[in-house]
Design a protein around this motif. Sequence first.
Motif, PDB file in Angstrom:
ATOM      1  N   SER A  92       1.091  -1.098   0.026  1.00 20.22           N
ATOM      2  CA  SER A  92      -0.107   0.258   0.051  1.00 20.22           C
ATOM      3  C   SER A  92       0.817   1.230   0.027  1.00 20.22           C
ATOM      4  N   LEU A  93       0.831   2.044  -0.865  1.00 14.90           N
ATOM      5  CA  LEU A  93       1.649   3.384  -1.121  1.00 14.90           C
ATOM      6  C   LEU A  93       1.042   4.498  -0.729  1.00 14.90           C
ATOM      7  N   HIS A  94       1.851   5.480  -0.326  1.00 15.49           N
ATOM      8  CA  HIS A  94       1.663   6.616   0.258  1.00 15.49           C
ATOM      9  C   HIS A  94       2.135   7.418  -0.650  1.00 15.49           C
ATOM     10  N   ILE A  95       1.389   8.706  -1.312  1.00 14.55           N
ATOM     11  CA  ILE A  95       2.253   9.604  -1.847  1.00 14.55           C
ATOM     12  C   ILE A  95       2.117  11.056  -1.075  1.00 14.55           C
ATOM     13  N   PRO A  96       2.983  11.835  -1.145  1.00 16.46           N
ATOM     14  CA  PRO A  96       4.144  11.726  -2.322  1.00 16.46           C
ATOM     15  C   PRO A  96       5.256  11.124  -1.576  1.00 16.46           C
ATOM     16  N   ASP A 118      -2.007  -2.575  -3.215  1.00 17.19           N
ATOM     17  CA  ASP A 118      -3.290  -2.363  -2.535  1.00 17.19           C
ATOM     18  C   ASP A 118      -3.735  -0.922  -2.507  1.00 17.19           C
ATOM     19  N   ALA A 119      -4.655  -0.319  -1.435  1.00 16.47           N
ATOM     20  CA  ALA A 119      -5.140   1.037  -1.456  1.00 16.47           C
ATOM     21  C   ALA A 119      -3.897   2.086  -1.665  1.00 16.47           C
ATOM     22  N   MET A 120      -4.219   3.033  -2.416  1.00 15.55           N
ATOM     23  CA  MET A 120      -3.353   4.232  -2.502  1.00 15.55           C
ATOM     24  C   MET A 120      -3.727   5.347  -1.336  1.00 15.55           C
ATOM     25  N   ASN A 121      -2.718   5.813  -0.740  1.00 13.87           N
ATOM     26  CA  ASN A 121      -2.879   6.860   0.473  1.00 13.87           C
ATOM     27  C   ASN A 121      -2.440   8.135   0.207  1.00 13.87           C
ATOM     28  N   SER A 122      -3.260   9.077   0.324  1.00 12.82           N
ATOM     29  CA  SER A 122      -2.929  10.640   0.015  1.00 12.82           C
ATOM     30  C   SER A 122      -2.473  11.255   1.189  1.00 12.82           C
ATOM     31  N   HIS A 314     -13.551 -13.481   1.826  1.00 10.00           N
ATOM     32  CA  HIS A 314     -12.729 -13.223   3.033  1.00 10.00           C
ATOM     33  C   HIS A 314     -11.535 -12.362   2.489  1.00 10.00           C
ATOM     34  N   ALA A 315     -11.007 -13.057   1.487  1.00  7.52           N
ATOM     35  CA  ALA A 315      -9.633 -12.605   0.812  1.00  7.52           C
ATOM     36  C   ALA A 315      -9.580 -11.232   0.057  1.00  7.52           C
ATOM     37  N   THR A 316     -10.807 -10.912  -0.706  1.00 12.47           N
ATOM     38  CA  THR A 316     -10.658 -10.068  -1.543  1.00 12.47           C
ATOM     39  C   THR A 316     -11.987  -8.805  -1.265  1.00 12.47           C
ATOM     40  N   ASP A 317     -12.855  -9.010  -0.576  1.00 12.05           N
ATOM     41  CA  ASP A 317     -13.859  -8.404  -0.413  1.00 12.05           C
ATOM     42  C   ASP A 317     -13.616  -6.902   0.442  1.00 12.05           C
ATOM     43  N   LEU A 318     -12.713  -7.298   1.348  1.00 16.72           N
ATOM     44  CA  LEU A 318     -12.257  -5.880   2.252  1.00 16.72           C
ATOM     45  C   LEU A 318     -10.831  -5.730   1.832  1.00 16.72           C
ATOM     46  N   GLY A 319     -10.420  -4.569   2.104  1.00 13.12           N
ATOM     47  CA  GLY A 319      -9.059  -3.955   2.032  1.00 13.12           C
ATOM     48  C   GLY A 319      -8.193  -4.667   3.111  1.00 13.12           C
ATOM     49  N   TRP A 320      -7.310  -5.532   3.382  1.00 10.94           N
ATOM     50  CA  TRP A 320      -6.618  -6.001   4.723  1.00 10.94           C
ATOM     51  C   TRP A 320      -5.103  -5.263   4.805  1.00 10.94           C
ATOM     52  N   MET A 321      -4.978  -4.320   5.323  1.00 12.28           N
ATOM     53  CA  MET A 321      -3.511  -3.694   5.342  1.00 12.28           C
ATOM     54  C   MET A 321      -2.874  -3.473   6.963  1.00 12.28           C
ATOM     55  N   ILE A 322      -1.781  -3.737   7.094  1.00 13.54           N
ATOM     56  CA  ILE A 322      -1.266  -3.319   8.230  1.00 13.54           C
ATOM     57  C   ILE A 322      -0.695  -1.931   8.049  1.00 13.54           C
TER      58      ILE A 322
END
Length: 424
Positions: A92-96, A118-122, A314-322
């Motif tokens: 999961s990446l954080h920009i910038p 996974d999810a991009m973070n602003s 379970h595996a794909t319908d929610l975003g699982w991130m640390i």
Amino acid sequence: MQIEKYKIEEHNQGLLKEHRRRYDFAAAGLADAEGLLGKLVEFQVAIPSWALGTGGTRFGRFSGGGEPRSLEEKIGDVGLLHALNGSSGAISLHIPWDIPKQASSIRALAAQYGLKFDAMNSNTFQDQPGQKLSYKFGSLQHVRKEVRKQAIDHNIEVIRYGEELGSKSLTVWLSDGSCFPGQLNFRQAFQNTLEGLKEIYAALPADWKMFVEYKAFEPNFYSTTVGDWGQSLLYASKLGPKAYTLVDLGHHLPNANIEQIVALLLMEGKLGGFHFNDSKYGDDDLTVGSIKPYQLFLIFNELVDGMDARAMNHATDLGWMIDASHNVKDPLEDLLQSVEAIMLTYAQALLVDRKRLVAAQQGNDVVAAQELLQGAFRTDVRALVAEARLRAGGALDPLGLYRAGKVREHLIKERGAGTVATGL
Ligand code: RM4
Ligand code: MN
Ligand code: MN
């Protein structure tokens, strides 16, 4: 550096006999061991790019060396984790902090390691060099339209980067709020934020989701404009079907019943994703499962129950991130521990006998209900999770192999002792 397949196999060979003994014992008690293993193998937890370096507090930061110097090296680190545990197949990446200068080569590199985006973070909680206007008094909530516009444009830019990488979601965490009574008109701040989120939402590709993350306090200490799940749900509901609430375990007031929050958000179809960490006091960002493992289990119990009630994958319908930070540990070791804690807890939640739990609840049998939950929580599922890892091509003892293979020492040799990763 890479951990070659043969090294993992060698390591596994040495541990196989003892593993078999433990696994056979654990599996013998299960009705459907294969079904459980299948779910464990599929389950992947995204690693945050900002947690691959040593974290710190406002008092100091003590780097351990060998931190990734670039996005490429961050991907390399997550690749190492994934090779070891087979369950860290996304970043999961954080920009910038992590702008992909050449999206196609970054994408190809990630694919080499079997990683997805996974999810991009602003980030509108820090001012960046060269940025025109300041977020000192908030971003989307700001009293000045130009500042709000800058924050909106940034989020849209993050979506564009994400599209190039094949990501499918945007996480918006705002530090907006106020430090003192009277500083902010709450309703105005909410409306401004909603307007901004609407513009960002309008820029989402059709198959994307937007996660609205809430946090009770810090860096603002009197009010936060997305302060709790109620406010997040309000925004997400007003935005539309692609908007969801994101739960970060460290973002609640002390003793909040997070499992109940999760249950209701799932019921409403509005739980989008999860940031795992653990905490004693606030947003401590400690290793998952290190402080309150039973709470984590109760949360997973609701997750499994709520997802099954809606026939979700379970595996794909929610975003699982640390979402964690490591001040005194080697970040990669900490992340291995966190992923392991998540897998163990997920496995335990899968063991709960739901039929009997419903019967206990219907019969007001409080004792039986507690016994069922604690029975699952107290089951030693380590061999089951290890077996899933083995089947996924990972190591029976990821942490052991990480240390025996002197991975950190190699990284320090490669990158230097004084490198500092972008991120927290
Ligand atoms: C925040 C929040 C966000 C994360 C930043 C770095 O506290 O948890 O999810 O992106 O930290
Ligand atoms: Mn978070
Ligand atoms: Mn946080």
